[in-house]
Design a protein around this motif. Sequence first.
Motif, PDB file in Angstrom:
ATOM      1  N   ILE A 160       9.965 -11.041  -0.585  1.00 35.59           N
ATOM      2  CA  ILE A 160       8.746 -10.250  -0.409  1.00 35.59           C
ATOM      3  C   ILE A 160       8.350 -10.165   1.074  1.00 35.59           C
ATOM      4  N   THR A 161       8.558 -11.244   1.817  1.00 37.48           N
ATOM      5  CA  THR A 161       8.177 -11.220   3.228  1.00 37.48           C
ATOM      6  C   THR A 161       8.892 -10.079   3.945  1.00 37.48           C
ATOM      7  N   GLY A 162      10.162  -9.913   3.616  1.00 35.79           N
ATOM      8  CA  GLY A 162      10.926  -8.840   4.225  1.00 35.79           C
ATOM      9  C   GLY A 162      10.476  -7.467   3.751  1.00 35.79           C
ATOM     10  N   GLY A 215       3.872 -16.494  13.914  1.00 33.45           N
ATOM     11  CA  GLY A 215       3.448 -16.531  12.523  1.00 33.45           C
ATOM     12  C   GLY A 215       4.301 -17.481  11.719  1.00 33.45           C
ATOM     13  N   SER A 216       3.744 -17.950  10.597  1.00 34.94           N
ATOM     14  CA  SER A 216       4.452 -18.872   9.713  1.00 34.94           C
ATOM     15  C   SER A 216       4.169 -18.483   8.267  1.00 34.94           C
ATOM     16  N   VAL A 217       5.136 -18.660   7.401  1.00 36.90           N
ATOM     17  CA  VAL A 217       4.975 -18.278   5.999  1.00 36.90           C
ATOM     18  C   VAL A 217       5.957 -19.004   5.094  1.00 36.90           C
ATOM     19  N   THR A 226       0.182 -17.711   7.336  1.00 37.93           N
ATOM     20  CA  THR A 226      -0.247 -16.779   6.290  1.00 37.93           C
ATOM     21  C   THR A 226       0.136 -17.293   4.914  1.00 37.93           C
ATOM     22  N   TRP A 227      -0.840 -17.488   4.055  1.00 41.00           N
ATOM     23  CA  TRP A 227      -0.548 -17.875   2.668  1.00 41.00           C
ATOM     24  C   TRP A 227      -0.590 -16.637   1.786  1.00 41.00           C
ATOM     25  N   TRP A 228       0.465 -16.431   1.034  1.00 39.73           N
ATOM     26  CA  TRP A 228       0.509 -15.333   0.077  1.00 39.73           C
ATOM     27  C   TRP A 228       1.704 -15.508  -0.833  1.00 39.73           C
TER      28      TRP A 228
END
Length: 633
Positions: A310-312, A384-386, A412-414
């Motif tokens: 999803i991040t991509g 950024g970090s995820v 970022t939390w998601w």
Amino acid sequence: MSDSENLKKIYHPSEEVVARARVKDYDAMYKESVENREAFWAREAEELEWYKKWDKVLDESNKPFYKWFVGGKTNIIHNALDRHLKTATRNKIALIWEGEPGDIKVYSYHALSREVSKFANVLRAMGVQKGEIVTIYMPQIPELIIAMLACAKIGAVHSVVYGGFSVEALAERIEDANSRVLITADGGWRRGKKVVLKKIANEAMKRSPTIEVCITVKRIDVEDCYMETDRDFWWHELMGMPIAGTSADTEVTDAEDPLFILYTSGTTGKPKGVVHTHGGYSVYTMSTFKYVFDIKPEDRWWCAADPGWITGHSYIVYAPLIMGATIMSYEGAPNHPYPNRWWSMVEKYGINILYTSPTAIRGLMRFGSSWVEKHNLSSLRLLGSVGEPINPEAWRWYYEVVGQSRCPIMDTWWQTETGGFMITPLPVTPLKPGSATKPFFGNEIAVVDEAGNEMKPGEEGTLVIRNPWPGMARTILNDPDRYIEKYWKAYEKQGWYLAGDSARVDEDGYFWIIGRIDDVLKVSGYRLGSAEIESALVSHPAVTEAAAIGLPDELRGNAIHAFVILKQKETPSKELKEELMQHVVDEIGPIARPQEIIFVDSLPKTRSGKIMRRVLKAQAMGQDPGDITTLED
Ligand code: WTA
């Protein structure tokens, strides 16, 4: 400074960061956004172009199946590509791509749009219809992005299966999506080696026979790349034919028409096909990207994730293109051929914002700071970090060594299901290492107990989202009941979304994510289900039963430990252990390889026969297993 002082330290943004930031007063804007949620989202949506404006911002008539921008006509491609061709962005670089061996490809917005149009025409010629699900299984090459965008352009629904997955994972996803068309590549490069994908794709097509057309990109030129007559086609041959043309019409879709399916792991063995739409997803990814990474036309953005997750999808492909940014993408391993590969690319391409996972940071931190310090990273402005909680030690290294104490870190939390960032700092937010800080605009998020009461500051509880948002998943493909059951049942009375994470909120209202409360593991930031690993293990002829758990791992977040009961005639051995580990790799992929396999005679179960993984985990960690009154024996 002592360690404990260090931990309490708050990192304030510099004057320069504040001066440049779009949003200076988070509190005021946040308050406004939750008090007038629909007005807030309508304003954001107005920044995009619509073929026809929506009649209603939010339709709540069939909860939890919310609809956004109802009646609106759009296509994400119109905003991601078509509209840019009318402005100077047309000549801007859309994508800089570097392959692991060092080959480079650069696309302007015009060129990217042309390639997407050509492939859209190819898909149309292959009979792909609006609404049809096309499966994409590729390494991290530009054609992956082109294939996704081409599907969207013709109103087809893409289902990208991460290129690190193997036969069973791919076959299962093709089958659930009932895909007729598969787009793949002969393979890709990883750590200096050729990774063959077409063989896996061929094997998967044998197991799930719905595929009629398979289009293959030639990337690595392998010999054992079997192509079946009338089913298999080479990408470059199709793209060279007159049918590909140079332009194509963008299909008009409803705001609520599906854009893609992305499979993600849950608590059962069967992956969930999370559904996202053209309208709400465009608005939400654009808005989060714009405010959180403060994206400006001059920026060069690098999200070092794989487009297969999803991040991509959200932040390599769609949001950056909608914002007209320049995207950096890299095919291979971060430490190949040396641990400075990433830093050399940041310098070479003048990257301004780098977004990655704690596992990648920890992995590179291991090699020491000198690999970073050799390079001029003065172009970096934000980091950024995820994917998983970032430990303060890794946070500080990232901040001090990579960002030279100049670049705020957006933690970022998601989730796959949320479409975009949910809890996140903005550039102006004072940062506490390890905290994802505060909710994004429009979102009311809380940490509660089972009854829904808010926990006191510092107390651990369950993370819930109390309102709908445009980027939310609409359903699970073929299984709307499971959508209700997984996300909306626990707090049905209140109508809250259950995220599946536990967390704490501190006295300042900062969120601290602890981890999953279900049987979902985060291995190197990748999401895997215990049940998937277990079903891979029991598909081996020597195994009767298996339980997989995630134990804390300094580098990867979670390390997989599996407990296995063998069939009676089998004897435990080192060789068998190795064989089982390899079997999991062959079925799911290298990321699912158990670090340890333990042969046991029985597994702790509830009276209703459910494996109590919690007990196994506590035992493995030498902790008290807690309440075991439901244990069978
Ligand atoms: C975890 C990835 C702590 C969390 C975008 C969530 C995080 C799961 C963070 C979703 C973060 C993601 N801090 N934990 N910044 N970001 N997670 O669907 O457990 O692959 O529920 O989406 O990752 O994983 P998914």
